[in-house]
Motif scaffolding. Structure first.
Motif, PDB file in Angstrom:
ATOM      1  N   MET A 102       0.343  -1.022  -0.235  1.00  0.00           N
ATOM      2  CA  MET A 102      -0.268   0.330  -0.331  1.00  0.00           C
ATOM      3  C   MET A 102       0.530   1.145  -0.181  1.00  0.00           C
ATOM      4  SD  MET A 102      -3.203   0.516   2.933  1.00  0.00           S
ATOM      5  CE  MET A 102      -2.357   1.213   4.111  1.00  0.00           C
ATOM      6  N   ALA A 103       1.011   2.229  -0.419  1.00  0.00           N
ATOM      7  CA  ALA A 103       1.576   3.115  -1.461  1.00  0.00           C
ATOM      8  C   ALA A 103       1.112   4.297  -0.165  1.00  0.00           C
ATOM      9  CB  ALA A 103       1.257   3.946  -2.560  1.00  0.00           C
ATOM     10  N   CYS A 104       0.778   4.587   1.235  1.00  0.00           N
ATOM     11  CA  CYS A 104      -0.397   5.603   2.219  1.00  0.00           C
ATOM     12  C   CYS A 104       1.129   4.862   2.715  1.00  0.00           C
ATOM     13  CB  CYS A 104      -1.951   4.628   2.563  1.00  0.00           C
ATOM     14  SG  CYS A 104      -2.992   6.350   2.880  1.00  0.00           S
ATOM     15  N   ALA A 105       1.287   6.632   3.724  1.00  0.00           N
ATOM     16  CA  ALA A 105       2.113   6.705   4.941  1.00  0.00           C
ATOM     17  C   ALA A 105       1.212   6.447   6.244  1.00  0.00           C
ATOM     18  CB  ALA A 105       2.397   7.411   4.490  1.00  0.00           C
ATOM     19  N   GLU A 106       2.097   5.658   6.719  1.00  0.00           N
ATOM     20  CA  GLU A 106       1.172   5.778   8.422  1.00  0.00           C
ATOM     21  C   GLU A 106       1.380   6.845   9.093  1.00  0.00           C
ATOM     22  OE1 GLU A 106      -0.987   3.324   9.022  1.00  0.00           O
ATOM     23  OE2 GLU A 106      -0.825   2.934   7.287  1.00  0.00           O
ATOM     24  N   THR A 107       3.135   7.433   8.186  1.00  0.00           N
ATOM     25  CA  THR A 107       3.368   8.029   9.844  1.00  0.00           C
ATOM     26  C   THR A 107       4.145   9.690   8.360  1.00  0.00           C
ATOM     27  OG1 THR A 107       5.387   7.647   9.692  1.00  0.00           O
ATOM     28  CG2 THR A 107       3.689   7.390  11.598  1.00  0.00           C
ATOM     29  N   LEU A 108       4.034  10.728   8.983  1.00  0.00           N
ATOM     30  CA  LEU A 108       3.883  11.522   7.936  1.00  0.00           C
ATOM     31  C   LEU A 108       5.686  12.202   8.667  1.00  0.00           C
ATOM     32  CD1 LEU A 108       1.089  14.368   7.875  1.00  0.00           C
ATOM     33  CD2 LEU A 108       2.262  12.949   6.204  1.00  0.00           C
ATOM     34  N   LYS A 109       6.359  11.993   9.187  1.00  0.00           N
ATOM     35  CA  LYS A 109       7.502  12.223  10.152  1.00  0.00           C
ATOM     36  C   LYS A 109       8.120  10.594   9.695  1.00  0.00           C
ATOM     37  CE  LYS A 109      10.160  15.100  13.081  1.00  0.00           C
ATOM     38  NZ  LYS A 109      11.231  13.851  13.429  1.00  0.00           N
ATOM     39  N   GLY A 110       9.135  10.456   9.250  1.00  0.00           N
ATOM     40  CA  GLY A 110       9.902   9.370   9.297  1.00  0.00           C
ATOM     41  C   GLY A 110      10.726   8.821   8.000  1.00  0.00           C
ATOM     42  N   LYS A 111      10.696   7.940   6.936  1.00  0.00           N
ATOM     43  CA  LYS A 111      11.459   7.276   6.247  1.00  0.00           C
ATOM     44  C   LYS A 111      10.620   7.664   4.821  1.00  0.00           C
ATOM     45  CE  LYS A 111       8.120   3.502   5.256  1.00  0.00           C
ATOM     46  NZ  LYS A 111       8.818   1.732   5.187  1.00  0.00           N
ATOM     47  N   LEU A 112       9.738   8.385   5.099  1.00  0.00           N
ATOM     48  CA  LEU A 112       9.440   8.725   3.452  1.00  0.00           C
ATOM     49  C   LEU A 112       9.078  10.245   3.379  1.00  0.00           C
ATOM     50  CD1 LEU A 112       5.439   7.182   3.016  1.00  0.00           C
ATOM     51  CD2 LEU A 112       8.172   6.335   2.023  1.00  0.00           C
ATOM     52  N   GLY A 113       9.658  10.709   4.460  1.00  0.00           N
ATOM     53  CA  GLY A 113      10.427  12.635   4.691  1.00  0.00           C
ATOM     54  C   GLY A 113       9.536  13.258   4.936  1.00  0.00           C
ATOM     55  N   MET A 114       8.440  12.727   4.458  1.00  0.00           N
ATOM     56  CA  MET A 114       7.041  14.090   4.390  1.00  0.00           C
ATOM     57  C   MET A 114       6.637  14.581   6.052  1.00  0.00           C
ATOM     58  SD  MET A 114       3.496  14.327   2.399  1.00  0.00           S
ATOM     59  CE  MET A 114       2.132  15.445   2.910  1.00  0.00           C
ATOM     60  N   GLU A 115       6.586  15.936   6.179  1.00  0.00           N
ATOM     61  CA  GLU A 115       6.035  15.840   7.390  1.00  0.00           C
ATOM     62  C   GLU A 115       5.240  17.247   6.898  1.00  0.00           C
ATOM     63  OE1 GLU A 115       9.770  17.572   9.389  1.00  0.00           O
ATOM     64  OE2 GLU A 115      10.992  16.303   8.509  1.00  0.00           O
ATOM     65  N   ALA A 116       4.552  17.198   9.244  1.00  0.00           N
ATOM     66  CA  ALA A 116       3.775  18.127   8.890  1.00  0.00           C
ATOM     67  C   ALA A 116       3.631  19.110  10.357  1.00  0.00           C
ATOM     68  CB  ALA A 116       1.981  17.726   8.504  1.00  0.00           C
ATOM     69  N   TRP A 117       3.536  20.443  10.386  1.00  0.00           N
ATOM     70  CA  TRP A 117       3.742  21.140  11.575  1.00  0.00           C
ATOM     71  C   TRP A 117       2.572  21.967  12.169  1.00  0.00           C
ATOM     72  CZ3 TRP A 117       7.501  20.468   8.444  1.00  0.00           C
ATOM     73  CH2 TRP A 117       8.438  21.518   7.908  1.00  0.00           C
ATOM     74  N   TYR A 118       2.340  21.964  13.387  1.00  0.00           N
ATOM     75  CA  TYR A 118       1.628  23.531  13.564  1.00  0.00           C
ATOM     76  C   TYR A 118       3.027  24.719  13.397  1.00  0.00           C
ATOM     77  CZ  TYR A 118      -2.383  21.263  14.874  1.00  0.00           C
ATOM     78  OH  TYR A 118      -3.468  20.944  15.113  1.00  0.00           O
ATOM     79  N   ILE A 119       2.478  25.794  12.495  1.00  0.00           N
ATOM     80  CA  ILE A 119       3.035  27.165  12.720  1.00  0.00           C
ATOM     81  C   ILE A 119       2.590  27.797  13.305  1.00  0.00           C
ATOM     82  CG2 ILE A 119       4.076  26.192  10.238  1.00  0.00           C
ATOM     83  CD1 ILE A 119       2.537  28.116   9.331  1.00  0.00           C
ATOM     84  N   GLN A 120       3.590  29.239  13.757  1.00  0.00           N
ATOM     85  CA  GLN A 120       3.835  30.199  14.513  1.00  0.00           C
ATOM     86  C   GLN A 120       3.657  31.525  13.460  1.00  0.00           C
ATOM     87  OE1 GLN A 120       7.125  30.835  17.635  1.00  0.00           O
ATOM     88  NE2 GLN A 120       8.583  30.950  15.599  1.00  0.00           N
ATOM     89  N   LYS A 121       2.632  32.701  13.999  1.00  0.00           N
ATOM     90  CA  LYS A 121       2.932  33.536  13.671  1.00  0.00           C
ATOM     91  C   LYS A 121       3.747  34.095  13.015  1.00  0.00           C
ATOM     92  CE  LYS A 121       0.220  37.454  12.803  1.00  0.00           C
ATOM     93  NZ  LYS A 121      -1.666  38.317  12.169  1.00  0.00           N
ATOM     94  N   SER A 122       4.390  34.988  11.873  1.00  0.00           N
ATOM     95  CA  SER A 122       5.694  35.581  11.483  1.00  0.00           C
ATOM     96  C   SER A 122       5.725  36.442  10.197  1.00  0.00           C
ATOM     97  CB  SER A 122       7.166  34.562  11.732  1.00  0.00           C
ATOM     98  OG  SER A 122       7.846  35.195  11.518  1.00  0.00           O
ATOM     99  N   ASP A 123       6.454  37.568  10.716  1.00  0.00           N
ATOM    100  CA  ASP A 123       6.278  38.273   9.765  1.00  0.00           C
ATOM    101  C   ASP A 123       8.126  37.933   8.784  1.00  0.00           C
ATOM    102  OD1 ASP A 123       3.611  39.519   9.607  1.00  0.00           O
ATOM    103  OD2 ASP A 123       5.461  40.990  11.788  1.00  0.00           O
ATOM    104  N   GLU A 124       8.248  37.191   8.905  1.00  0.00           N
ATOM    105  CA  GLU A 124       9.771  36.913   8.564  1.00  0.00           C
ATOM    106  C   GLU A 124       8.894  35.895   7.368  1.00  0.00           C
ATOM    107  OE1 GLU A 124      13.476  35.105  10.791  1.00  0.00           O
ATOM    108  OE2 GLU A 124      11.561  34.804  12.372  1.00  0.00           O
ATOM    109  N   ASP A 125      10.273  35.664   6.624  1.00  0.00           N
ATOM    110  CA  ASP A 125       9.903  35.500   5.030  1.00  0.00           C
ATOM    111  C   ASP A 125       8.773  34.021   5.365  1.00  0.00           C
ATOM    112  OD1 ASP A 125       9.944  33.914   1.939  1.00  0.00           O
ATOM    113  OD2 ASP A 125      12.019  34.392   1.805  1.00  0.00           O
TER     114      ASP A 125
END
Length: 199
Positions: free
Chosen positions: A1-24
């Protein structure tokens, strides 16, 4: 099955909460401490994910099956980088304006990398970092935006059901039919204690 079980790990895809910022906008904008988001959390928001083989996308049987099962009969390729896009900085700002679509947004990263930001149920931004081989489907009606990361390059396959309609509806769009349907679907899934599956 091609579906990933976790985002952070062997497949390299990650997701995270971000903070508000005026930077790039192309910087990661992690919270301190970092707050990663699981694939299950994204599924609860209606986001689907596969990891495929971008080196042989023209002959990829898994991609063919996904397209057939989900009705993605339209396909094109898009190179985003300063050398290939006129008014690159302005277009990047346009992509980064919060909006919805009346249809799914399907993107398959063939080369490079970039960020899709989506709103969670509490209106917090989650940043999804897609790289080579990552394919995601954002449901119609979800608030989102896109930016490249600091590499300033991504090659995307865009898929669509029928003739493509690229119309963006900038926030607020609470009365838009696609938004109302999305919110209704979220409430129903939450009430049943179910998660949306990619397969």
């Amino acid at each position: 099955m091609a579906c990933a079980e976790t985002l952070k790990g062997k497949l390299g895809m990650e997701a995270w909460y971000i903070q508000k910022s005026d930077e790039d906008q192309r910087l990661p904008h992690h919270c301190n401490p970092k707050q990663y988001v699981s694939l299950d959390k994204l599924r609860e928001l209606g986001i689907l994910y596969w990891h495929l083989n971008p080196q042989d996308y023209e002959n990829d049987e898994e991609l063919r099956k996904i397209r057939e099962n989900r009705g993605y009969n339209y396909m094109d390729l898009l190179d985003l980088c300063p050398e290939k896009v006129e008014n690159y900085e302005q277009k990047l700002k346009n992509f980064f304006t919060e909006h919805i679509h009346a249809d799914e947004e399907i993107r398959y990263c063939l080369q490079g990398s970039g960020y899709f930001d989506v709103r969670d149920k509490n209106d917090r931004w989650i940043r999804i970092w897609i790289k080579e081989g990552d394919m995601i489907v954002l449901p119609a009606g979800i608030y989102h935006r896109f930016t490249l990361d600091t590499t300033n390059y991504i090659k995307l396959m865009r898929l669509f059901i029928g003739e493509p309609v690229w119309t963006c509806y900038n926030r607020p769009q609470e009365e838009h039919p696609a938004r109302k349907q999305y919110v209704d679907n979220l409430s129903r899934i939450e009430g049943q204690g179910m998660t949306v599956q990619a397969h």
